[in-house]
Design a protein around this motif. Structure first.
Motif, PDB file in Angstrom:
ATOM      1  N   ALA A  48     -15.408   8.105  19.771  1.00 10.04           N
ATOM      2  CA  ALA A  48     -15.817   9.343  19.107  1.00 10.04           C
ATOM      3  C   ALA A  48     -17.330   9.428  19.083  1.00 10.04           C
ATOM      4  O   ALA A  48     -18.013   8.403  19.064  1.00 10.04           O
ATOM      5  CB  ALA A  48     -15.273   9.410  17.680  1.00 10.04           C
ATOM      6  N   SER A  49     -17.836  10.653  19.059  1.00 11.77           N
ATOM      7  CA  SER A  49     -19.280  10.869  18.972  1.00 11.77           C
ATOM      8  C   SER A  49     -19.566  12.031  18.034  1.00 11.77           C
ATOM      9  O   SER A  49     -18.715  12.904  17.822  1.00 11.77           O
ATOM     10  CB  SER A  49     -19.876  11.137  20.351  1.00 11.77           C
ATOM     11  N   ILE A  50     -20.777  12.029  17.488  1.00 16.03           N
ATOM     12  CA  ILE A  50     -21.194  13.102  16.591  1.00 16.03           C
ATOM     13  C   ILE A  50     -22.673  13.361  16.810  1.00 16.03           C
ATOM     14  O   ILE A  50     -23.493  12.437  16.828  1.00 16.03           O
ATOM     15  CB  ILE A  50     -20.891  12.746  15.116  1.00 16.03           C
ATOM     16  N   THR A  51     -23.019  14.626  17.005  1.00 15.40           N
ATOM     17  CA  THR A  51     -24.413  14.987  17.198  1.00 15.40           C
ATOM     18  C   THR A  51     -25.134  15.065  15.856  1.00 15.40           C
ATOM     19  O   THR A  51     -24.511  14.995  14.792  1.00 15.40           O
ATOM     20  CB  THR A  51     -24.535  16.330  17.921  1.00 15.40           C
ATOM     21  N   SER A  52     -26.435  15.239  15.920  1.00 12.98           N
ATOM     22  CA  SER A  52     -27.225  15.288  14.690  1.00 12.98           C
ATOM     23  C   SER A  52     -26.857  16.487  13.817  1.00 12.98           C
ATOM     24  O   SER A  52     -27.046  16.446  12.598  1.00 12.98           O
ATOM     25  CB  SER A  52     -28.725  15.321  15.012  1.00 12.98           C
ATOM     26  N   ASN A  53     -26.311  17.544  14.428  1.00 18.95           N
ATOM     27  CA  ASN A  53     -25.924  18.698  13.618  1.00 18.95           C
ATOM     28  C   ASN A  53     -24.420  18.746  13.360  1.00 18.95           C
ATOM     29  O   ASN A  53     -23.893  19.758  12.905  1.00 18.95           O
ATOM     30  CB  ASN A  53     -26.386  20.003  14.263  1.00 18.95           C
ATOM     31  N   ASN A  57     -16.757  14.851  19.043  1.00 11.91           N
ATOM     32  CA  ASN A  57     -15.847  14.737  20.174  1.00 11.91           C
ATOM     33  C   ASN A  57     -15.052  13.458  20.013  1.00 11.91           C
ATOM     34  O   ASN A  57     -15.561  12.471  19.462  1.00 11.91           O
ATOM     35  CB  ASN A  57     -16.611  14.702  21.497  1.00 11.91           C
ATOM     36  N   TYR A  58     -13.804  13.489  20.500  1.00 14.19           N
ATOM     37  CA  TYR A  58     -12.920  12.340  20.362  1.00 14.19           C
ATOM     38  C   TYR A  58     -12.209  12.063  21.685  1.00 14.19           C
ATOM     39  O   TYR A  58     -11.946  12.978  22.464  1.00 14.19           O
ATOM     40  CB  TYR A  58     -11.856  12.598  19.287  1.00 14.19           C
ATOM     41  N   SER A  59     -11.878  10.807  21.888  1.00 19.97           N
ATOM     42  CA  SER A  59     -11.027  10.485  23.025  1.00 19.97           C
ATOM     43  C   SER A  59      -9.623  10.997  22.721  1.00 19.97           C
ATOM     44  O   SER A  59      -9.230  11.137  21.552  1.00 19.97           O
ATOM     45  CB  SER A  59     -11.003   8.973  23.272  1.00 19.97           C
ATOM     46  N   ASP A  60      -8.868  11.263  23.770  1.00 18.14           N
ATOM     47  CA  ASP A  60      -7.523  11.788  23.582  1.00 18.14           C
ATOM     48  C   ASP A  60      -6.651  10.811  22.792  1.00 18.14           C
ATOM     49  O   ASP A  60      -5.755  11.230  22.059  1.00 18.14           O
ATOM     50  CB  ASP A  60      -6.884  12.068  24.937  1.00 18.14           C
ATOM     51  N   SER A  61      -6.914   9.531  22.936  1.00 16.14           N
ATOM     52  CA  SER A  61      -6.060   8.530  22.294  1.00 16.14           C
ATOM     53  C   SER A  61      -6.211   8.493  20.771  1.00 16.14           C
ATOM     54  O   SER A  61      -5.332   7.969  20.082  1.00 16.14           O
ATOM     55  CB  SER A  61      -6.354   7.148  22.869  1.00 16.14           C
ATOM     56  N   VAL A  62      -7.296   9.044  20.240  1.00 17.11           N
ATOM     57  CA  VAL A  62      -7.497   8.995  18.787  1.00 17.11           C
ATOM     58  C   VAL A  62      -7.591  10.377  18.148  1.00 17.11           C
ATOM     59  O   VAL A  62      -7.636  10.491  16.917  1.00 17.11           O
ATOM     60  CB  VAL A  62      -8.770   8.192  18.418  1.00 17.11           C
ATOM     61  N   LYS A  63      -7.583  11.411  18.980  1.00 14.11           N
ATOM     62  CA  LYS A  63      -7.729  12.766  18.461  1.00 14.11           C
ATOM     63  C   LYS A  63      -6.624  13.071  17.462  1.00 14.11           C
ATOM     64  O   LYS A  63      -5.441  12.803  17.718  1.00 14.11           O
ATOM     65  CB  LYS A  63      -7.698  13.759  19.626  1.00 14.11           C
TER      66      LYS A  63
END
Length: 121
Positions: A48-53, A57-63
């Motif tokens: 998973a990732s998260i921008t400063s704002n 986004n997540y991988s399909d396996s954990v979404k």
């Protein structure tokens, strides 16, 4: 501290854990923050990732099961993991980079020690 992940442990399938990662200001800053994991015998993968704002986004396996969040005042990124499965067993790492493309590529010169998550069936 550069990157200090914590919160891992042993949990039964279907359970929950929340991981935390405190990063140095130079890493956290305005960077994209992300969680990766590496299971035994497997390559490290972006979870998973998260921008400063706050865009995530997540991988399909954990979404739908995992939620990434960040506290900019504390230079900390979190990963709430629900409905855990045995296949989620891995060492979890956090990272940060100004460019999302670099986060997706996952090529970093150094990694913190990570935190181990073990999900029993």
């Amino acid at each position: 501290v550069q990157l200090q992940a914590s919160g891992g442990g042993l949990v039964q399938a279907g359970g929950s854990l929340e991981l935390s990662c405190e990063a140095s200001r130079t890493i956290f800053g305005r960077n994209v923050m992300a969680w990766y994991r590496q299971a035994p015998g497997n390559q490290r993968e972006l979870v998973a990732s998260i921008t400063s704002n706050g865009n995530t986004n997540y991988s399909d396996s954990v979404k739908g099961r995992f939620t990434i969040s960040r506290d900019n005042a504390k230079n900390t990124v979190y990963l709430q993991m629900n409905s855990l499965k045995p296949e989620d067993t891995a060492v979890y790492y956090c990272q940060g980079h100004p460019r999302l493309a670099s986060v997706v590529a996952g090529r970093f010169s150094s990694w913190g020690p990570g935190t181990l998550v073990t999900v029993s069936s």
